[in-house]
Design a protein around this motif. Structure first.
Motif, short mmCIF file in Angstrom:
data_model
loop_
_atom_site.label_atom_id
_atom_site.label_comp_id
_atom_site.label_asym_id
_atom_site.label_seq_id
_atom_site.Cartn_x
_atom_site.Cartn_y
_atom_site.Cartn_z
N GLU A 1 7.75 2.31 14.45
CA GLU A 1 8.56 1.30 15.12
C GLU A 1 9.90 1.86 15.58
O GLU A 1 10.51 1.32 16.50
CB GLU A 1 8.79 0.11 14.20
CG GLU A 1 7.54 -0.73 13.99
CD GLU A 1 7.83 -2.01 13.23
OE1 GLU A 1 8.91 -2.09 12.61
OE2 GLU A 1 6.99 -2.91 13.27
N SER A 2 10.37 2.93 14.93
CA SER A 2 11.67 3.49 15.30
C SER A 2 11.67 4.08 16.70
O SER A 2 12.72 4.27 17.30
CB SER A 2 12.11 4.56 14.29
OG SER A 2 11.28 5.71 14.39
N VAL A 3 10.49 4.39 17.23
CA VAL A 3 10.40 4.90 18.61
C VAL A 3 9.57 3.95 19.47
O VAL A 3 9.08 4.33 20.53
CB VAL A 3 9.78 6.32 18.64
CG1 VAL A 3 10.72 7.32 18.01
CG2 VAL A 3 8.42 6.36 17.94
N ASP A 4 9.40 2.71 18.99
CA ASP A 4 8.64 1.71 19.73
C ASP A 4 9.61 0.85 20.52
O ASP A 4 10.36 0.05 19.97
CB ASP A 4 7.83 0.85 18.75
CG ASP A 4 6.98 -0.20 19.46
OD1 ASP A 4 6.99 -0.22 20.71
OD2 ASP A 4 6.33 -0.99 18.77
N TYR A 5 9.58 1.00 21.84
CA TYR A 5 10.51 0.25 22.69
C TYR A 5 10.34 -1.25 22.51
O TYR A 5 11.29 -2.02 22.57
CB TYR A 5 10.27 0.63 24.15
CG TYR A 5 11.22 -0.02 25.12
CD1 TYR A 5 12.55 0.37 25.17
CD2 TYR A 5 10.80 -1.02 25.99
CE1 TYR A 5 13.44 -0.20 26.08
CE2 TYR A 5 11.67 -1.61 26.89
CZ TYR A 5 12.99 -1.19 26.92
OH TYR A 5 13.86 -1.77 27.81
N LEU A 6 9.10 -1.70 22.26
CA LEU A 6 8.84 -3.12 22.13
C LEU A 6 9.42 -3.70 20.85
O LEU A 6 9.54 -4.91 20.71
CB LEU A 6 7.33 -3.39 22.17
CG LEU A 6 6.63 -2.96 23.46
CD1 LEU A 6 5.15 -3.27 23.38
CD2 LEU A 6 7.25 -3.68 24.67
N ALA B 1 0.82 -1.22 0.00
CA ALA B 1 0.00 0.00 0.00
C ALA B 1 0.85 1.27 0.00
O ALA B 1 0.32 2.37 0.05
CB ALA B 1 -0.92 0.00 1.22
N TYR B 2 2.16 1.11 -0.04
CA TYR B 2 3.12 2.22 -0.07
C TYR B 2 2.96 3.17 1.12
O TYR B 2 2.99 4.38 0.98
CB TYR B 2 3.03 2.98 -1.39
CG TYR B 2 3.58 2.18 -2.53
CD1 TYR B 2 4.95 2.05 -2.72
CD2 TYR B 2 2.75 1.50 -3.42
CE1 TYR B 2 5.49 1.29 -3.75
CE2 TYR B 2 3.27 0.74 -4.47
CZ TYR B 2 4.63 0.64 -4.62
OH TYR B 2 5.16 -0.12 -5.64
N VAL B 3 2.82 2.57 2.30
CA VAL B 3 2.80 3.36 3.53
C VAL B 3 3.78 2.78 4.56
O VAL B 3 3.73 3.13 5.73
CB VAL B 3 1.37 3.43 4.14
CG1 VAL B 3 0.44 4.22 3.25
CG2 VAL B 3 0.82 2.02 4.41
N VAL B 4 4.68 1.89 4.11
CA VAL B 4 5.55 1.21 5.06
C VAL B 4 6.51 2.18 5.73
O VAL B 4 7.00 1.91 6.83
CB VAL B 4 6.32 0.07 4.35
CG1 VAL B 4 7.40 0.61 3.42
CG2 VAL B 4 6.92 -0.89 5.36
N ASN B 5 6.79 3.31 5.11
CA ASN B 5 7.68 4.28 5.78
C ASN B 5 7.08 4.78 7.08
O ASN B 5 7.79 5.00 8.07
CB ASN B 5 7.99 5.45 4.84
CG ASN B 5 6.77 6.30 4.52
OD1 ASN B 5 5.74 5.78 4.09
ND2 ASN B 5 6.87 7.61 4.70
#
Length: 697
Positions: free
Chosen positions: A140-145, A130-134
Motif C-alpha cells: 500500500e505504501s506504493v499504491d496510488y489508490l 497471520a503476521y503478514v501485515v507488514n
C-alpha cells in the motif's frame, strides 16, 4: 504435572549484576523495553520528540538478542533446539494479547470509525492475525489508490509481523549453524545476515523498505550477534569505568537519535545504525556497575518494561480512535497515555500472565493448536468487519441525472462508503494504470467497434484523466468506439519535470510521457481526451517552483502536449478539473449520513489554481466542463442522486462517472468540430443513463 517452561530469560528473577551468558535476569533490559515503548507512545500522541518511532528499532535488537540467547542456551543444555516447544512458547506468550486487541479493535471500528475504513481494517486484521501485515502495508505504501486513506488502527502490527516471521525462520537457521558446535561459524553467518540485510536497506531504499522483512532483519540479527558473540565473554568485574562509560554512551546514542531523526529521515538508513549500535552497547555493558542500569533498572522502569508488549498493542488503536474528529490535543494525548497504561496493566495481569502460565496448553501440540485457534478468531473478526455494510443499495440511483444536486441525508448509497475506494473503474480492475515505478504506458483496450473504420478514442494522463474512463466507456459502448486508456499514477500528460517528494523527482514520469507520444505517433487516435490534477509541484533549472510560478509551469507543460497533438493532427478534448474536497469524502459521509451538508464544500474553495482551461485556451483546444453537474451554484455536495460522488478526496467514483456519460455526450457534441462529432456519433442517438453495475450493489 510439570510447570510450563519460562519463555524468556528476563523472567528469571536473579541479580542484575550477573552476566548475559547464564540466562539471568536483566533489569536494565526491562528498563530498555520501557524506554522503547515510552518513546513510541509519546511520539504517536504528539507528546514526544520527532524520532520517537526509533523505539521499534530498539525492540527489534532486543528481540534478536533475547530469542537467540534462549535458543543457544537450550542447545547447550540439551544438544538440540526443540522447534515445536519454541513455537508453542511463542504462541502462549504473544497470541492471547494480540488476538484480544485485534478483536476489540475490529468491534470498535465497526461502531465508531467511518464505514469507508471497515473493509481495509478488516483486511488489516486478517493480515495482522497471520503476521503478514507488514507486506500488505509495503504494497500500500506504493499504491496510488491508497493515498489519502485514514490511518489503520492495526498498522502498528507490522513490527510484530516482522518479529514473528523472524521467530519462524531463525530457529531453523540457528539449529543448522549450531550443528557445527563452533560458535565462530554461527557468529560469522549472523554477521553476514546483518551486512546483507543492511546493504539491501541502504541500496534499495523506497517507501516499501520501512515495512519489508529483508530490509529490517539486520536489526534482529544485530541483537542475535550480541547473544552469540558475547555469551562466553563475561563483563569486566567490579567498577570498570570503561564498561560503565560504554553503557552510558549506548543510552546517549539512542537519546540523541530521538531528537536528530525526523519523520522524513531515510529509515532504515545510516542513522538507524546509530540506534542499533547504541542498543548493542547497552546489551553488552548495561549491567556494569555504575552504568546505565542505575536508571534503567529502577523499579518503575522495570514495571513499565513488564507491560510494554500490551502497551504497544493498545496505544495505536487508541490514537486512531481519538483522531476521528481531528488532530490530537495535548489533553487527549495525555489521556491516551493514561488509558493505555491502564489497559496494558489489566492485559498483562489478566491475559498475558495467566495465558503464559496456564498448564492446560503447556504441551507443545496444545500450545500450537491454541495459538492457531486464537489466530482463527482474529481472522474471523477481520472477515466480519471487512464484509459489513453501512447502508442499503439504492433502488434507482440517479447520480448526475438528479434534478438538483443537493441531498440532505442518505440511507442507501451506490457505492456504499465502505466500498468507495474500490469503485475506481475497469482500468484499475484490469491493472492497466501504470504505477509510480513503471514507465510502460500499459494501454488498456476496450473494443466496442461496430466496423473496421470505427473511431478510436484515447484517454491519456494521470488518475484524474483515468476517472473519466468509466463515462467514456459508456459512450464507447453506445457509439461503437475502440476506447484505449494510457494512464499513470500522479503523472500528467505534460512537459513538466514533476517532484514526487520535496527532495525527489518523478523519474519515471518523463519516460512514460515519451513512450505515450511514440504510441500516439505510431497509432494516432480519432480523439484524445486528457486532463490533470492542478496541484503538482514542478521543478525548473533544478529548483522547485513556488506558487503562481509553479501554476504557470503546469500550464506551459500541458500546453506543450496539446500543441504537439495539434501538430500531429490529433483532435483533443480537455476535461475541466473536478473539485478537490480536502478530506476523505467517503469517510465523512459514513459519519454524517443524516447531515450530508457537513461534508459539502464551497465551490470556490475546491476549484482553485486551475490549469487545464488556461492551457486549452492557449492552444485553441475544446474543453468539456461538467462542473455544474458535480457542484451546485455555491456548494459541491458529497452525494448526488443517491450516488457517492468521490472515492477519496478528489477522484470521482466510477459509479458517478458513469452517470455523467449523457452530459459528457452533450458537451462533446457542443464543443467539438461538427465533422468530428459526426465521426464519433454516427447514429446520433442520445446516451441513456447507465444502470449501476452489479459490482457496487
Amino acid at each position: 504435572m510439570k510447570r510450563a517452561p519460562r519463555d524468556e530469560p528476563l523472567e528469571t528473577p536473579q541479580s542484575p549484576d550477573q552476566t548475559v551468558r547464564a540466562g539471568t535476569f536483566r533489569g536494565d533490559i526491562q528498563g530498555l523495553r520501557a524506554v522503547a515503548v515510552l518513546v513510541v507512545l509519546l511520539y504517536h500522541t504528539g507528546l514526544g520528540p520527532s524520532g520517537g518511532f526509533i523505539g521499534v528499532d530498539v525492540f527489534f535488537v532486543l528481540s534478536g538478542f533475547l530469542i537467540t540467547g534462549l535458543l543457544v542456551r537450550e542447545h547447550e543444555k540439551t544438544g538440540r533446539i526443540s522447534l515445536p516447544q519454541f513455537w508453542a512458547r511463542r504462541a502462549r506468550r504473544l497470541l492471547p494479547a494480540s488476538a484480544l486487541v485485534l478483536l476489540v479493535t475490529c468491534v470498535g471500528a465497526r461502531w465508531y470509525l467511518p464505514a469507508s475504513q471497515w473493509q481495509s481494517i478488516g483486511q488489516d486484521a486478517m493480515a495482522a492475525a497471520a503476521y503478514v501485515v507488514n507486506w500488505r502495508l509495503a504494497a500500500e505504501s506504493v499504491d496510488y489508490l491508497a493515498e489519502g486513506s485514514l490511518a489503520s488502527p492495526l498498522q502498528h502490527y507490522w513490527s510484530l509481523a516482522i518479529e514473528e516471521q523472524f521467530y519462524v525462520v531463525w530457529p531453523l537457521l540457528l539449529s543448522v549453524l549450531l550443528l557445527a558446535r563452533r560458535r565462530a561459524v554461527a557468529t560469522a553467518v549472523i554477521g553476514l545476515v546483518v551486512v546483507v540485510s543492511l546493504t539491501l536497506a541502504l541500496t534499495t531504499y523506497s517507501a516499501q523498505t520501512y515495512f519489508t522483512t529483508h530490509t529490517r532483519v539486520w536489526e534482529l540479527a544485530a541483537g542475535a550477534l550480541c547473544a552469540v558473540a558475547f555469551a562466553r565473554r563475561p563483563l569486566p568485574q567490579g567498577r570498570s569505568l570503561v564498561a560503565a562509560l560504554l553503557s552510558w554512551a549506548g543510552l546517549a546514542m539512542i537519546l540523541v537519535a530521538l531528537f536528530v531523526v525526523k519523520p522524513e529521515t531515510m529509515w532504515p538508513g545510516p542513522l538507524t545504525v546509530l540506534v542499533v549500535a547504541g542498543t548493542m552497547l547497552l546489551l553488552r555493558y548495561g549491567p556494569s556497575a555504575g552504568g546505565a542500569r542505575l536508571v534503567l533498572a529502577l523499579p518503575p522502569m522495570r514495571w513499565l518494561g513488564d507491560i510494554s508488549y500490551s502497551l504497544y498493542l493498545w496505544h495505536w488503536p487508541l490514537v486512531v480512535f481519538a483522531q476521528v474528529d481531528g488532530e490530537l490535543t495535548r489533553t487527549e494525548g495525555l489521556s491516551i497515555v493514561g488509558i493505555g497504561v491502564v489497559l496494558a496493566t489489566l492485559t498483562y495481569y489478566l491475559v498475558e500472565g495467566p495465558a503464559r502460565k496456564a498448564r492446560f496448553w503447556a504441551p507443545s501440540a496444545l500450545g500450537i493448536a491454541g495459538g492457531l485457534t486464537l489466530t482463527l478468531v482474529a481472522v474471523g473478526s477481520g472477515t466480519a468487519l471487512a464484509h459489513s455494510r453501512s447502508v442499503e443499495v439504492p433502488v434507482q440511483p440517479l447520480g448526475a441525472a438528479a434534478a438538483y444536486p443537493a441531498q440532505d441525508s442518505a440511507s442507501a448509497l451506490a457505492p456504499p462508503p465502505e466500498r468507495a475506494k474500490d469503485d475506481n473503474g475497469e482500468i484499475y480492475e484490469r491493472g492497466c494504470a501504470s504505477n509510480y515505478a513503471s514507465s510502460d504506458p500499459r494501454p488498456c483496450v476496450f473494443d466496442h467497434s461496430k466496423g473496421p473504420n470505427a473511431p478510436v478514442v484515447y484517454v491519456v494522463g494521470d488518475s484524474k484523466a483515468g476517472q473519466w474512463a468509466p463515462a467514456l466507456l459508456v459512450l464507447a459502448q453506445q457509439h461503437g468506439w475502440k476506447l484505449v486508456s494510457m494512464t499513470k499514477a500522479g503523472c500528467p500528460f505534460s512537459d513538466i519535470h514533476r517532484l514526487l517528494t520535496p527532495d525527489e523527482g518523478y523519474t519515471t514520469c518523463e519516460p512514460w510521457n515519451q513512450a505515450v507520444l511514440e504510441e500516439i505517433r505510431a497509432h494516432p487516435p480519432t480523439l484524445l481526451v486528457t486532463t490533470q490534477l492542478q496541484f503538482y509541484r514542478s521543478v525548473k533549472d533544478g529548483r522547485p517552483l513556488p506558487g503562481e510560478a509553479n501554476r504557470q509551469e503546469l500550464i506551459r507543460g500541458m500546453a506543450v502536449r496539446l500543441q504537439q497533438m495539434h501538430d500531429l493532427d490529433v483532435p483533443v478534448l480537455a476535461m475541466a478539473e473536478t473539485p478537490r474536497m480536502g478530506e476523505d469524502v467517503a469517510a465523512c459521509v459514513s459519519l454524517h449520513l443524516d447531515d450530508l451538508d457537513a461534508c459539502a464544500k464551497p465551490r470556490d474553495s475546491v476549484l482553485k489554481g486551475l490549469v487545464v482551461g488556461k492551457a486549452a485556451e492557449e492552444t485553441d483546444t475544446p474543453v468539456a466542463d461538467l462542473t455544474d453537474r458535480v457542484c451546485a451554484a455555491y456548494l459541491c455536495p458529497p452525494v448526488i442522486g443517491d450516488v457517492l460522488v468521490y472515492r477519496d478526496d478528489h477522484h470521482l467514483t466510477a459509479t458517478f462517472s458513469r452517470t455523467l456519460a449523457p452530459f459528457l455526450d452533450e458537451e462533446m457534441a457542443r464543443v467539438l468540430d461538427p465533422w468530428l462529432v459526426e465521426r464519433l456519433m454516427p447514429d446520433g442517438s442520445p446516451v441513456q443513463r447507465p444502470a449501476v453495475p452489479k459490482s457496487v450493489s
